[in-house]
Design an enzyme around this catalytic site. Structure first.
Site, PDB file in Angstrom:
ATOM      1  N   GLY A  25     -10.664  35.141  63.305  1.00 11.80           N
ATOM      2  CA  GLY A  25     -11.133  33.788  63.064  1.00 11.80           C
ATOM      3  C   GLY A  25     -10.545  33.286  61.758  1.00 11.80           C
ATOM      4  CD  GLN A  27     -12.334  34.684  54.611  1.00  9.98           C
ATOM      5  OE1 GLN A  27     -11.399  35.412  54.280  1.00  9.98           O
ATOM      6  NE2 GLN A  27     -12.786  33.706  53.840  1.00  9.98           N
ATOM      7  CG  HIS A 107     -21.314  38.139  53.958  1.00 11.60           C
ATOM      8  ND1 HIS A 107     -21.880  37.954  52.713  1.00 11.60           N
ATOM      9  CD2 HIS A 107     -22.230  37.690  54.865  1.00 11.60           C
ATOM     10  CE1 HIS A 107     -23.076  37.398  52.857  1.00 11.60           C
ATOM     11  NE2 HIS A 107     -23.312  37.242  54.155  1.00 11.60           N
ATOM     12  CG  ASP A 190     -21.989  34.238  50.707  1.00 11.70           C
ATOM     13  OD1 ASP A 190     -21.036  33.616  50.211  1.00 11.70           O
ATOM     14  OD2 ASP A 190     -22.174  34.317  51.939  1.00 11.70           O
ATOM     15  CD  GLU A 230     -16.495   6.623  47.446  1.00 11.47           C
ATOM     16  OE1 GLU A 230     -16.753   6.955  46.260  1.00 11.47           O
ATOM     17  OE2 GLU A 230     -16.563   5.461  47.852  1.00 11.47           O
TER      18      GLU A 230
END
Length: 338
Positions: A25, A27, A107, A190, A230
């Site tokens: 995927g 990563q 992770h 995380d 923005e």
């Protein structure tokens, strides 16, 4: 806290080893391509016939079934979704975890919450880029890199840190800087950052602002520009120089509004919610709920994903982005998606 750079890492710690990337995927693709470009021997372990298998073949790899890749590898980097890693490990990787190998993650979820329990005679390390895989790849191609964290859970060989730093260098992370942490600290911070600020916080803040303006009778296009478009302009300033640079660059009117109105939106109620979110992460409640959600077939997850896709902000955004030439420049996501 020490920051590691290119001179602190030696690629030859991994260039003679075979690295299996499990998953292709965001990563998986970014790390695999960077490793290959850095001269590493990379193989891919994927589900046969899936979209990732086809994407990998387009990129010049010859994918293997997960179990075969794990058997052939010295370093096994698991980059499948968190919720799938435990089953993948048990069914296709555990048998290949022989003494001297390295099990790697980006992770700490599955190690920290005991979804994966490796044997004691292997190294278990983490190299966690602090950005999506698409950015890991684009920054590497541009001669830069995404900062990363490393962590050592088991150091059976006595060379786990050397391996982690070499891997970080191969994906470009030591160009930017690498910090050392623990699996626990990386996992909990995380998850908290994603849920309260980076994903959950920002996305729901954008939607609330957009809906408030549209419900008040303003054009959806104006609401999209002010509450979503923005955001990148502001976050780029924050990324480069912190909140101080952002506030320096905006008007005095905007800065006054920041100080006067920001605490009304993110006030004590929001802080209490953040503390509850953190507690649920620390005591394992979130992890348990997420794994149960997957066991039940993801009913809540899939329903929320469907509702999010149907929101008018997506339709308006697609129309506006399609009408603006600049919005397609430097597209990050280029591979096929299911």
């Amino acid at each position: 806290m020490q920051i590691y750079y290119d001179n602190d890492a030696k690629l030859d710690a991994i260039t003679k080893k075979t690295i299996a990337i499990i998953g292709y995927g965001s990563q998986g693709r970014g790390q695999a391509l960077n490793l290959r470009d850095s001269g590493c021997r990379v193989i891919l372990g994927l589900r046969e016939g899936g979209i990732s298998w086809r994407n990998a073949a387009k990129d010049g790899f010859t994918p293997l079934p997960v179990a075969e890749a794990a058997q052939k590898a010295d370093i096994i980097q698991i980059l499948t979704p968190d919720e799938a890693q435990g089953e993948t490990y048990r069914s296709a990787i555990a048998a290949a975890m022989t003494p001297g190998k390295t099990l790697m993650f980006s992770h700490g979820f599955n190690i920290h919450y005991n979804q994966i329990v490796p044997p004691k005679n292997v190294d278990v390390v983490m190299v966690a880029p602090k950005g999506p895989g698409h950015t890991v790849r684009s920054q590497y191609e541009g001669g830069s890199g995404v900062p990363a964290l490393i962590a050592i859970h088991q150091d059976a060989s006595g060379k786990a840190r050397e391996t982690a730093l070499a891997y970080a260098k191969a994906i470009g992370a030591t160009r930017a800087g690498v910090l050392e942490t623990s699996f626990r600290e990386e996992t909990e911070t995380d998850l908290f950052g994603e849920q309260s600020v980076l994903c959950g916080g920002i996305s729901h803040l954008i939607l609330a602002g957009y809906e408030t303006l549209v419900e008040a009778g303003y054009a959806p296009e104006m609401a999209y520009f002010e509450c979503l478009h923005e955001v990148k302009l502001i976050t780029d300033l924050i990324f480069q120089g912190g909140l101080a640079d952002m506030r320096y660059s905006i008007s005095n009117t905007a800065e006054y509004g920041d100080y006067a109105s920001g605490p009304k939106v993110i006030g004590e109620e929001s802080r209490k919610a953040m503390k509850t979110i953190l507690k649920d992460i620390q005591d394992g409640t979130f992890a348990r709920n997420w794994m149960l959600e997957n066991m039940a077939g993801k009913p809540f997850f899939n329903a929320q994903r469907r509702l999010a896709a149907e929101h008018s902000i997506e339709e308006i955004g697609k129309k506006l982005r399609g009408a603006m030439k600049f919005s397609g420049d430097g597209k990050l996501i280029t591979e096929d998606r299911e």
